[in-house]
Design an enzyme around this catalytic site. Structure first.
Site, PDB file in Angstrom:
ATOM      1  N   HIS A 141       3.112   4.648   1.182  1.00 45.67           N
ATOM      2  CA  HIS A 141       4.084   4.019   0.283  1.00 45.67           C
ATOM      3  C   HIS A 141       3.588   4.122  -1.164  1.00 45.67           C
ATOM      4  O   HIS A 141       2.482   3.702  -1.488  1.00 45.67           O
ATOM      5  CB  HIS A 141       4.281   2.543   0.644  1.00 45.67           C
ATOM      6  N   GLY A 156       0.787   0.156  -5.165  1.00 48.01           N
ATOM      7  CA  GLY A 156       0.795  -1.241  -5.595  1.00 48.01           C
ATOM      8  C   GLY A 156       1.831  -2.011  -4.805  1.00 48.01           C
ATOM      9  O   GLY A 156       2.624  -1.432  -4.046  1.00 48.01           O
ATOM     10  N   GLY A 161       6.247  -2.224 -10.512  1.00 50.08           N
ATOM     11  CA  GLY A 161       6.640  -1.341 -11.603  1.00 50.08           C
ATOM     12  C   GLY A 161       6.278   0.114 -11.420  1.00 50.08           C
ATOM     13  O   GLY A 161       6.231   0.869 -12.395  1.00 50.08           O
ATOM     14  N   LYS A 162       6.077   0.549 -10.173  1.00 53.87           N
ATOM     15  CA  LYS A 162       5.681   1.947  -9.918  1.00 53.87           C
ATOM     16  C   LYS A 162       6.780   2.920 -10.347  1.00 53.87           C
ATOM     17  O   LYS A 162       6.508   3.917 -11.025  1.00 53.87           O
ATOM     18  CB  LYS A 162       5.361   2.129  -8.428  1.00 53.87           C
ATOM     19  N   SER A 163       8.010   2.640  -9.938  1.00 56.43           N
ATOM     20  CA  SER A 163       9.106   3.553 -10.252  1.00 56.43           C
ATOM     21  C   SER A 163       9.405   3.577 -11.744  1.00 56.43           C
ATOM     22  O   SER A 163       9.695   4.633 -12.318  1.00 56.43           O
ATOM     23  CB  SER A 163      10.360   3.165  -9.466  1.00 56.43           C
ATOM     24  N   ASP A 180       8.647   6.587  -3.138  1.00 56.46           N
ATOM     25  CA  ASP A 180       8.707   5.662  -2.009  1.00 56.46           C
ATOM     26  C   ASP A 180       7.888   6.091  -0.796  1.00 56.46           C
ATOM     27  O   ASP A 180       7.121   5.295  -0.265  1.00 56.46           O
ATOM     28  CB  ASP A 180      10.154   5.421  -1.583  1.00 56.46           C
ATOM     29  N   GLU A 205      14.191   5.554  -7.117  1.00 56.97           N
ATOM     30  CA  GLU A 205      14.853   4.244  -7.161  1.00 56.97           C
ATOM     31  C   GLU A 205      14.208   3.385  -8.251  1.00 56.97           C
ATOM     32  O   GLU A 205      12.990   3.173  -8.242  1.00 56.97           O
ATOM     33  CB  GLU A 205      14.744   3.520  -5.822  1.00 56.97           C
ATOM     34  N   ARG A 248     -17.129  -3.100 -17.477  1.00 54.98           N
ATOM     35  CA  ARG A 248     -16.565  -2.631 -18.734  1.00 54.98           C
ATOM     36  C   ARG A 248     -17.065  -1.245 -19.120  1.00 54.98           C
ATOM     37  O   ARG A 248     -16.496  -0.593 -19.997  1.00 54.98           O
ATOM     38  CB  ARG A 248     -16.866  -3.637 -19.847  1.00 54.98           C
TER      39      ARG A 248
END
EC number: 2.7.11.-
Length: 320
Positions: A141, A156, A161-163, A180, A205, A248
């Protein structure tokens, strides 16, 4: 899907100039045996009765070898060849099998095929095709996209907010492979190739916008049929305490295993005001430098160490 001799011939027959010498089997002829030892054997190769292939190729050299055998040795060799139940015997170089071979093939219900191509050319084409067609596969996925020539898998939790990030990267000139449900195949010991299921190809999507056809909106150059996987970026909404735990100097670089292959993975914090598209591009550039042998964190540490040694030289006693 390639799972039988018939489907293999249907997809490659015209290209490899293959034709049936015996009637096409009515039942599917599997290319892989069910026994565990069959999964480890070579699927395609020249005539070999010691380590038999599922697809036995008989070329000019094999034909000359068989003709040079005495009657008894010839019968034993041919009997051993067909007793191992190959998926098929393929004659290259336009060779026509003799009556004895046709008789053994009919008696054991072994398909015979022929091609005008040379044996090595035929083996190389079939081996390449079968490596891809029968490779181990897994669906993951996420959104699979090419960024600066690198295959990047964005993963994630849902609605992170991947798409949206993929859409912004596309507008910046990068190319999408799959949204997807990208499907990965292990085509070499350390190589995963990602593709898109046919029903999802070209589509992305985006919540609030629905289904977008990227090819129709941005043109042919915005989509890619397949790409090797080089980097995984895990988008995570981290709190202040979790952010403090990230080194860091070296960042969050780890590795994730897919189909037994270790892929570099970076956890990228998601927060308001962060330009994720620029950060993804920077992460890819940074990974490219790592592949070339340069690590900015190591370089920074070395530079600080040199500065300290110059400011605080060893005392005279310590230099003796």
């Amino acid at each position: 899907m390639i799972d039988s001799l018939q489907s293999l011939i249907a997809q490659t027959g015209s290209q490899l100039k293959l034709h049936w010498l015996t009637p096409e089997p009515r039942e599917p002829r599997p290319l892989q045996g069910e026994a565990p030892e069959h999964s480890r054997q070579s699927l395609i190769g020249s005539l070999n009765c010691i380590h038999p292939n599922r697809l036995q190729i008989v070329g000019q050299q094999e034909q000359a070898y068989l003709h040079a055998l005495g009657a008894t040795a010839f019968a034993e060799t041919i009997e051993k060849l067909f007793a191992d139940r190959p998926a098929a015997v393929i004659f290259s170089d336009g060779i026509e099998p003799g009556a004895a071979l046709l008789e053994y093939a009919e008696g054991t219900q072994t398909p015979l095929l022929a091609s005008t191509l040379g044996d090595q050319e035929l083996i190389n084409h079939l081996r390449y095709f079968l490596t891809h067609a029968l490779a181990e596969r897994k669906t993951v996925h996420g959104v699979f996209i090419e960024v600066l020539g690198m295959g990047v898998l964005l993963v994630g939790s849902p609605a992170v907010g991947k798409s949206e990030l993929a859409l912004e990267l596309i507008t910046r000139g990068h190319r999408i492979v799959a949204d997807d449900a990208p499907r990965f195949a292990r085509i070499a010991p350390e190589v995963l190739e990602g593709t898109c299921p046919e029903t999802l190809r070209d589509f992305l999507e985006v919540r609030g916008l629905g289904i977008l056809n990227i090819r129709a909106m941005f043109g042919e150059g915005a989509v890619l049929r397949s790409k090797t996987l080089n980097l995984i970026i895990d988008l995570q909404p981290l709190d202040h305490q979790q952010l403090e735990c990230i080194d860091r100097l070296t960042g969050s670089l780890t590795a994730a295993t897919i189909l037994g292959v270790a892929i570099p993975k970076i956890v990228m914090p998601v927060a308001p005001g962060r330009n994720l598209a620029i950060l993804v591009e920077a992460a890819v550039r940074h990974q490219i430098l790592r592949i070339r042998g340069y690590d900015a964190g190591v370089d920074f540490i070395d530079r600080q160490a040199r500065a300290i040694s110059i400011d605080r030289p060893d005392p005279p006693a310590a230099r003796r």
